[in-house]
Design a protein around this motif. Structure first.
Motif, mmCIF file in Angstrom:
data_model
loop_
_atom_site.group_PDB
_atom_site.id
_atom_site.type_symbol
_atom_site.label_atom_id
_atom_site.label_comp_id
_atom_site.label_asym_id
_atom_site.label_seq_id
_atom_site.Cartn_x
_atom_site.Cartn_y
_atom_site.Cartn_z
ATOM 1 N N SER A 366 24.974 18.072 10.866
ATOM 2 C CA SER A 366 25.683 18.526 9.677
ATOM 3 C C SER A 366 26.990 19.125 10.185
ATOM 4 N N SER A 367 28.107 18.781 9.573
ATOM 5 C CA SER A 367 29.386 19.212 10.145
ATOM 6 C C SER A 367 29.693 20.662 9.768
ATOM 7 N N ARG A 368 30.654 21.252 10.451
ATOM 8 C CA ARG A 368 31.108 22.611 10.119
ATOM 9 C C ARG A 368 31.680 22.609 8.706
ATOM 10 N N ASN A 369 31.521 23.726 8.006
ATOM 11 C CA ASN A 369 32.047 23.813 6.637
ATOM 12 C C ASN A 369 33.569 23.743 6.590
ATOM 13 N N ASP A 370 34.198 24.103 7.717
ATOM 14 C CA ASP A 370 35.665 24.091 7.730
ATOM 15 C C ASP A 370 36.218 22.847 8.416
ATOM 16 N N MET A 371 35.358 21.839 8.572
ATOM 17 C CA MET A 371 35.819 20.611 9.215
ATOM 18 C C MET A 371 35.208 19.417 8.493
ATOM 19 N N PRO A 372 36.039 18.647 7.783
ATOM 20 C CA PRO A 372 35.457 17.541 7.011
ATOM 21 C C PRO A 372 34.832 16.493 7.928
ATOM 22 N N CYS A 373 33.739 15.869 7.504
ATOM 23 C CA CYS A 373 33.122 14.861 8.351
ATOM 24 C C CYS A 373 33.609 13.480 7.932
ATOM 25 N N GLY A 374 33.370 12.491 8.768
ATOM 26 C CA GLY A 374 33.753 11.118 8.461
ATOM 27 C C GLY A 374 32.784 10.525 7.454
ATOM 28 N N SER A 375 32.897 9.233 7.233
ATOM 29 C CA SER A 375 31.915 8.564 6.392
ATOM 30 C C SER A 375 31.640 7.198 6.994
ATOM 31 N N THR A 376 30.821 6.412 6.334
ATOM 32 C CA THR A 376 30.425 5.138 6.924
ATOM 33 C C THR A 376 29.928 4.194 5.833
ATOM 34 N N ILE A 377 29.257 3.117 6.237
ATOM 35 C CA ILE A 377 28.835 2.111 5.257
ATOM 36 C C ILE A 377 27.682 2.590 4.371
ATOM 37 N N GLY A 378 26.950 3.605 4.809
ATOM 38 C CA GLY A 378 25.767 4.062 4.064
ATOM 39 C C GLY A 378 26.055 4.456 2.624
ATOM 40 N N PRO A 379 26.954 5.430 2.411
ATOM 41 C CA PRO A 379 27.224 5.863 1.031
ATOM 42 C C PRO A 379 27.800 4.745 0.164
ATOM 43 N N ILE A 380 28.592 3.860 0.768
ATOM 44 C CA ILE A 380 29.216 2.779 -0.007
ATOM 45 C C ILE A 380 28.138 1.792 -0.468
ATOM 46 N N THR A 381 27.301 1.359 0.479
ATOM 47 C CA THR A 381 26.271 0.374 0.140
ATOM 48 C C THR A 381 25.261 0.972 -0.833
ATOM 49 N N SER A 382 24.893 2.212 -0.616
ATOM 50 C CA SER A 382 23.873 2.794 -1.499
ATOM 51 C C SER A 382 24.403 2.948 -2.911
ATOM 52 N N SER A 383 25.693 3.281 -3.056
ATOM 53 C CA SER A 383 26.184 3.434 -4.429
ATOM 54 C C SER A 383 26.439 2.080 -5.083
ATOM 55 N N LEU A 384 26.818 1.073 -4.306
ATOM 56 C CA LEU A 384 27.020 -0.261 -4.899
ATOM 57 C C LEU A 384 25.701 -0.893 -5.353
ATOM 58 N N LEU A 385 24.648 -0.710 -4.543
ATOM 59 C CA LEU A 385 23.381 -1.392 -4.839
ATOM 60 C C LEU A 385 22.373 -0.507 -5.560
#
Ligand SMILES: [Zn+2]
Length: 425
Positions: A366-385
């Motif tokens: 889990s990333s630091r609250n003051d440092m945004p984390c990256g993203s990946t294919i997971g959230p995109i695929t899960s929201s599309l399907l």
């Protein structure tokens, strides 16, 4: 053959070394699957899907493979990864001759750690689109497989502040040197044609119409460390995960599917990216109607695999230390309640249980609250399907460097968990 930690990692290194670009990663994946008896489908053909093992690729840079031993309404054990890596691509009007040197113009692809690209032995690979002698067209993979050039640094004597404040001017400083211009009439296309003839002596082509080429570090991926703890090499993000998924599906016994997308590093919006239609098109096509499709999605789960940041001993302050994965202590479950990762309560629980049944440790990121984390294919695929998804990854140092570092145990651990998943009804 049952894979051991050693044989798995040796095969992983071989896959990475054979795959300098997304095209090659897809081609090599296809060869592995074809050898295991997968049938290749083409999107333009008519399909008859029964019980079997299938693969389909799009743009030769992304791939879906699936097995269907059971009714589709049982759902698929899905796993995903991406074939592309950040780096430098050759621009269309590549040739730049000046001051007696032969250089090529590049475009930055995705978000590479640019200062790692200096003073490396660089080679070129990708695909060319050719007109054949019989007037048909073909896309042909090309790989020079030898060092061709270098992006030379400026000497410290000419930039005294280099060790204190070095930034990279992307337009000015990244042009690789390919040689000395002895022959003024040799063009970049001439170089490509010569390579094509060398690589495919029997290819009856008329001319190259266009190219999609990337630079890559010619030094191969290796295992290093006092006790051979680390894998180092280019493109561990995310060819390591592509290979894990490939090996897992080739021994699966349930309805299983892997999706290897291109274009993750530039946002996933393309015909081959996770934010495109590829996976949905294929799934809709193999289901007989909307009812079967929705039941299949509701019974499926996706393990989205993309490398995770490991706690760097020189920079521990950059991470939330209680949620900072350590190399070789197990794959990381990535959690972000603001949905930068798709992991939810249920998928995290299922994955943790799977790991426990094969006695493999997992870590939480889990990333630091003051440092945004990256993203990946997971959230995109899960929201599309609408498919429930978990984001996991092998802890890695120096992500997006030309040479990344991960742990040899973690890659085999993640493979064992996904294998178990694709074996469990
Ligand atoms: Zn990645």
């Amino acid at each position: 053959m049952k894979l051991t930690n050693h044989s798995f990692n040796e095969a992983l290194l071989n896959y990475i070394n054979q795959s300098p670009t997304a095209y090659h990663a897809t081609y090599e994946a296809k060869q592995i699957l074809l050898k295991k008896g997968y049938t290749e489908l083409f999107e333009k053909d008519s399909w008859k899907i029964g019980q079997g093992k299938y693969l389909v690729s799009r743009n030769d840079s992304s791939l879906i493979a699936f097995t269907t031993p059971s009714p589709l309404t049982d759902g698929f054990k899905m796993a995903g990864a991406h074939t592309d890596s950040p780096g430098l691509k050759i621009k269309p009007n590549a040739c730049k001759k000046g001051n007696n040197y032969f250089q090529v113009a590049v475009e930055v692809y995705g978000g590479p750690l640019l200062n790692t690209w200096f003073d490396r032995d660089l080679s070129l690979a990708g695909a060319v689109f050719v007109e054949m002698e019989d007037l048909t067209f073909q896309k042909v993979l090309i790989d020079f497989k030898r060092p061709l050039g270098i992006i030379a640094s400026l000497a410290i004597h000419l930039d005294r502040e280099a060790n204190d404040k070095k930034s990279v001017q992307k337009q000015k400083e990244l042009l690789p040197l390919l040689g000395i211009t002895l022959t003024p009439n040799v063009s970049f296309l001439d170089l490509l044609e010569a390579q094509l003839v060398k690589q495919y002596p029997n290819l009856k082509f008329k001319k190259i119409l266009d190219y999609d080429l990337s630079l890559f570090d010619e030094s191969p991926a290796k295992i290093i460390g006092i006790n051979e703890e680390f894998i180092v090499g280019a493109r561990l993000d995310n060819l390591l995960s592509c290979f894990i998924n490939l090996m897992a599906i080739t021994s699966s016994t349930t309805n299983s599917l892997i999706v290897l997308n291109d274009h993750e590093e530039c946002g996933s919006t393309s015909t081959t990216g996770a934010d495109g239609s590829f996976l949905k098109d294929i799934l809709l096509r193999i289901c007989k109607d909307q009812e079967e499709y929705q039941r299949m999605i509701a019974s499926s789960m996706l393990i989205s695999c993309d490398n995770a940041h490991a706690l760097h001993p020189n920079f521990p302050e950059k991470m939330d230390e209680a949620h900072a994965p350590i190399i070789n202590q197990g794959p990381a479950i990535k959690i972000n309640n603001n949905q930068r990762y798709a992991t939810n309560l249920e998928t995290s629980g299922i994955f943790t249980h799977l790991a426990q049944t094969v006695d493999i440790p997992v870590q939480k990121f889990s990333s630091r609250n003051d440092m945004p984390c990256g993203s990946t294919i997971g959230p995109i695929t899960s929201s599309l399907l609408g498919v429930k998804t978990i984001d996991v990854g092998v802890p890695t140092f120096a992500m997006h460097s030309i040479r990344e570092t991960a742990g040899i145990k973690d890659s085999f651990y993640l493979y064992q968990i996904i294998s178990k998943y694709m074996h469990t009804n």
